[in-house]
Design a protein around this motif. Structure first.
Motif, PDB file in Angstrom:
ATOM      1  N   LYS A 265      -2.246   4.220  -3.629  1.00 15.86           N
ATOM      2  CA  LYS A 265      -1.102   3.991  -2.749  1.00 15.86           C
ATOM      3  C   LYS A 265      -0.773   5.263  -1.971  1.00 15.86           C
ATOM      4  O   LYS A 265      -1.107   6.376  -2.395  1.00 15.86           O
ATOM      5  CB  LYS A 265       0.127   3.546  -3.543  1.00 15.86           C
ATOM      6  CG  LYS A 265       0.029   2.152  -4.147  1.00 15.86           C
ATOM      7  CD  LYS A 265       1.300   1.798  -4.885  1.00 15.86           C
ATOM      8  CE  LYS A 265       1.207   0.413  -5.524  1.00 15.86           C
ATOM      9  NZ  LYS A 265       1.177  -0.661  -4.509  1.00 15.86           N
ATOM     10  N   TYR A 266      -0.092   5.059  -0.844  1.00 12.59           N
ATOM     11  CA  TYR A 266       0.413   6.176  -0.068  1.00 12.59           C
ATOM     12  C   TYR A 266       1.852   6.466  -0.507  1.00 12.59           C
ATOM     13  O   TYR A 266       2.718   5.594  -0.419  1.00 12.59           O
ATOM     14  CB  TYR A 266       0.384   5.853   1.428  1.00 12.59           C
ATOM     15  CG  TYR A 266      -1.008   5.861   2.012  1.00 12.59           C
ATOM     16  CD1 TYR A 266      -1.525   6.998   2.623  1.00 12.59           C
ATOM     17  CD2 TYR A 266      -1.815   4.730   1.937  1.00 12.59           C
ATOM     18  CE1 TYR A 266      -2.800   7.016   3.149  1.00 12.59           C
ATOM     19  CE2 TYR A 266      -3.096   4.735   2.461  1.00 12.59           C
ATOM     20  CZ  TYR A 266      -3.586   5.888   3.055  1.00 12.59           C
ATOM     21  OH  TYR A 266      -4.865   5.903   3.567  1.00 12.59           O
ATOM     22  N   ASP A 267       2.087   7.673  -1.008  1.00  8.88           N
ATOM     23  CA  ASP A 267       3.438   8.093  -1.363  1.00  8.88           C
ATOM     24  C   ASP A 267       4.112   8.644  -0.110  1.00  8.88           C
ATOM     25  O   ASP A 267       3.702   9.693   0.410  1.00  8.88           O
ATOM     26  CB  ASP A 267       3.406   9.176  -2.439  1.00  8.88           C
ATOM     27  CG  ASP A 267       2.866   8.662  -3.770  1.00  8.88           C
ATOM     28  OD1 ASP A 267       3.101   7.480  -4.082  1.00  8.88           O
ATOM     29  OD2 ASP A 267       2.205   9.444  -4.481  1.00  8.88           O
ATOM     30  N   VAL A 268       5.104   7.923   0.393  1.00  4.15           N
ATOM     31  CA  VAL A 268       5.865   8.384   1.557  1.00  4.15           C
ATOM     32  C   VAL A 268       7.180   8.936   1.024  1.00  4.15           C
ATOM     33  O   VAL A 268       8.015   8.197   0.497  1.00  4.15           O
ATOM     34  CB  VAL A 268       6.103   7.247   2.572  1.00  4.15           C
ATOM     35  CG1 VAL A 268       6.805   7.794   3.804  1.00  4.15           C
ATOM     36  CG2 VAL A 268       4.771   6.608   2.967  1.00  4.15           C
TER      37      VAL A 268
ATOM     38  N   ARG B 167       0.819  -1.230   0.000  1.00  8.33           N
ATOM     39  CA  ARG B 167       0.000   0.000   0.000  1.00  8.33           C
ATOM     40  C   ARG B 167       0.843   1.266   0.000  1.00  8.33           C
ATOM     41  O   ARG B 167       0.317   2.362  -0.138  1.00  8.33           O
ATOM     42  CB  ARG B 167      -0.915   0.003   1.234  1.00  8.33           C
ATOM     43  CG  ARG B 167      -1.995  -1.027   1.206  1.00  8.33           C
ATOM     44  CD  ARG B 167      -3.129  -0.612   0.281  1.00  8.33           C
ATOM     45  NE  ARG B 167      -4.055   0.283   0.962  1.00  8.33           N
ATOM     46  CZ  ARG B 167      -4.532   1.408   0.453  1.00  8.33           C
ATOM     47  NH1 ARG B 167      -4.116   1.822  -0.728  1.00  8.33           N
ATOM     48  NH2 ARG B 167      -5.378   2.143   1.131  1.00  8.33           N
ATOM     49  N   VAL B 168       2.150   1.116   0.140  1.00  6.60           N
ATOM     50  CA  VAL B 168       3.025   2.281   0.295  1.00  6.60           C
ATOM     51  C   VAL B 168       4.059   2.338  -0.822  1.00  6.60           C
ATOM     52  O   VAL B 168       4.678   1.326  -1.164  1.00  6.60           O
ATOM     53  CB  VAL B 168       3.739   2.240   1.666  1.00  6.60           C
ATOM     54  CG1 VAL B 168       4.804   3.312   1.755  1.00  6.60           C
ATOM     55  CG2 VAL B 168       2.718   2.427   2.789  1.00  6.60           C
ATOM     56  N   ASN B 169       4.225   3.529  -1.379  1.00  6.02           N
ATOM     57  CA  ASN B 169       5.263   3.806  -2.365  1.00  6.02           C
ATOM     58  C   ASN B 169       6.340   4.647  -1.683  1.00  6.02           C
ATOM     59  O   ASN B 169       6.121   5.812  -1.364  1.00  6.02           O
ATOM     60  CB  ASN B 169       4.653   4.555  -3.556  1.00  6.02           C
ATOM     61  CG  ASN B 169       5.680   4.934  -4.597  1.00  6.02           C
ATOM     62  OD1 ASN B 169       6.675   4.229  -4.801  1.00  6.02           O
ATOM     63  ND2 ASN B 169       5.467   6.067  -5.257  1.00  6.02           N
ATOM     64  N   MET B 170       7.493   4.040  -1.430  1.00  8.58           N
ATOM     65  CA  MET B 170       8.582   4.714  -0.722  1.00  8.58           C
ATOM     66  C   MET B 170       9.433   5.502  -1.713  1.00  8.58           C
ATOM     67  O   MET B 170       9.985   4.937  -2.666  1.00  8.58           O
ATOM     68  CB  MET B 170       9.433   3.696   0.011  1.00  8.58           C
ATOM     69  CG  MET B 170       8.691   2.911   1.079  1.00  8.58           C
ATOM     70  SD  MET B 170       8.465   3.842   2.596  1.00  8.58           S
ATOM     71  CE  MET B 170      10.065   3.593   3.372  1.00  8.58           C
ATOM     72  N   ILE B 171       9.556   6.801  -1.474  1.00 10.39           N
ATOM     73  CA  ILE B 171      10.335   7.685  -2.338  1.00 10.39           C
ATOM     74  C   ILE B 171      11.448   8.320  -1.496  1.00 10.39           C
ATOM     75  O   ILE B 171      11.179   9.004  -0.517  1.00 10.39           O
ATOM     76  CB  ILE B 171       9.438   8.782  -2.947  1.00 10.39           C
ATOM     77  CG1 ILE B 171       8.286   8.155  -3.744  1.00 10.39           C
ATOM     78  CG2 ILE B 171      10.262   9.730  -3.832  1.00 10.39           C
ATOM     79  CD1 ILE B 171       7.207   9.134  -4.153  1.00 10.39           C
TER      80      ILE B 171
END
Length: 321
Positions: free
Chosen positions: A263-266, A114-118
């Motif tokens: 998705k959640y962009d973190v 669920r998370v897109n780590m940037i």
């Protein structure tokens, strides 16, 4: 490794199952059901509800606070721009709120997807240098996803602070999902604000990273006035001392929910350079400038409805009347 345990009691008691709390238990039941709904269908439903509620009277007070904040921070914004931003803001609130059950009820693999780590390379680089990290974040609606699905579920040890909700069921529920991966990692904890900073510093020295949200207004006596967009903001001058005493680097981050990708962009920015400076006012100003850059990632998902600017340089001025 040490595990530090909060002294604040969030355990359930027999009285928490009395009829006065049945409404809260029903709400948690709905969050459980929503956590297993198809995400796009749930998002469309949340957006529809948000659009219908936007002009509801019970939201007028919160919208007035938000428009006041936006007017001071962005004086060139038109009323139409403020309205558009706050409509997006309410949609994000609804979509994120209906997804919170996932943090408690869905498994680790689901949360990781669920998370897109940037910008995760900034974390890995700090850890490779054996440094503790202060994750510096403003109050955005997806902040729990960054801490739990973005960091803790990936094995990063985290400590943070919380304040109680004046509802023991919510305290139990929220502290439960915020610490669900802590024992597997072996260190980290959630502290109540009343415990102060000593356990946080101790955790940092044990290389447990700290999840720090410093943008609330804590009053004139505890704050310094520093620039915040086009206005001045009463800001806690803690960040420099925490970084020095905890021997930590400061990595700013922001969480934004992307309804298109579901998705959640973190988003992690580069660590603050040559920090702390040794000058408390300069450190506080640098922190606020970092927070501005974070909010600019997606201004519509910041908590503009908080009384962020309640304490003004002019004594006695009440901007939220």
């Amino acid at each position: 490794m040490n595990e530090y345990n909060s002294r604040f009691d969030t355990s359930l008691k027999k009285q928490h199952f009395l009829p006065k709390y049945w409404g809260t238990w029903c709400l948690l039941g709905l969050l459980f059901l929503f956590s297993y709904c198809p995400i796009k269908l749930r998002d469309r439903f949340a957006a529809m509800v948000a659009d219908k509620l936007y002009n509801a009277k019970f939201l007028n007070k919160r919208k007035k606070i938000a428009f006041t904040n936006l007017g001071l921070c962005f004086p060139k914004y038109s009323q139409a721009q403020k309205e558009s931003l706050m409509r997006e803001n309410l949609r994000a609130v609804a979509q994120i709120s209906l997804s919170l059950g996932e943090l408690a009820f869905r498994n680790r693999d689901f949360l990781l997807k669920r998370v897109n780590m940037i910008g995760e390379q900034h974390i890995k680089q700090a850890e490779s240098q054996n440094k503790a990290i202060i994750f510096l974040g403003p109050h955005c609606y997806g902040l729990d996803y960054a801490g739990i699905a973005g960091l803790n579920a990936r094995g990063y040890p985290i400590s943070s602070m919380f304040k109680d909700y004046n509802n023991p069921i919510f305290d139990w529920f929220v502290t439960g999902y915020r610490t669900r991966f802590t024992k597997a990692i072996g260190k980290g904890a959630l502290y109540h604000r009343s415990e102060g900073l000593k356990p946080v510093i101790k955790s940092l020295r044990d290389k447990t990273h700290f999840y720090y949200l410093p943008d609330e207004d804590h009053g004139r006596d505890n704050s310094l006035f520093t620039d915040f967009y086009a206005t001045q903001k009463a800001t806690l001058p803690m960040i420099g001392r925490l970084a020095k005493l905890g021997k930590a680097v400061v990595i700013p981050f922001f969480t934004s929910y992307n309804a298109k990708t579901t998705k959640y962009d973190v988003i992690f920015h580069a660590p603050l350079e040559k920090f702390p400076t040794g000058d408390e006012l300069q450190d506080t100003l640098l922190m606020n400038k970092a927070i501005e850059k974070l909010i600019d990632e997606n201004r519509s998902q910041y908590m503009w409805t908080l009384k962020l600017l309640k304490t003004r340089p002019e004594v006695g001025l009440d901007i939220y009347k």
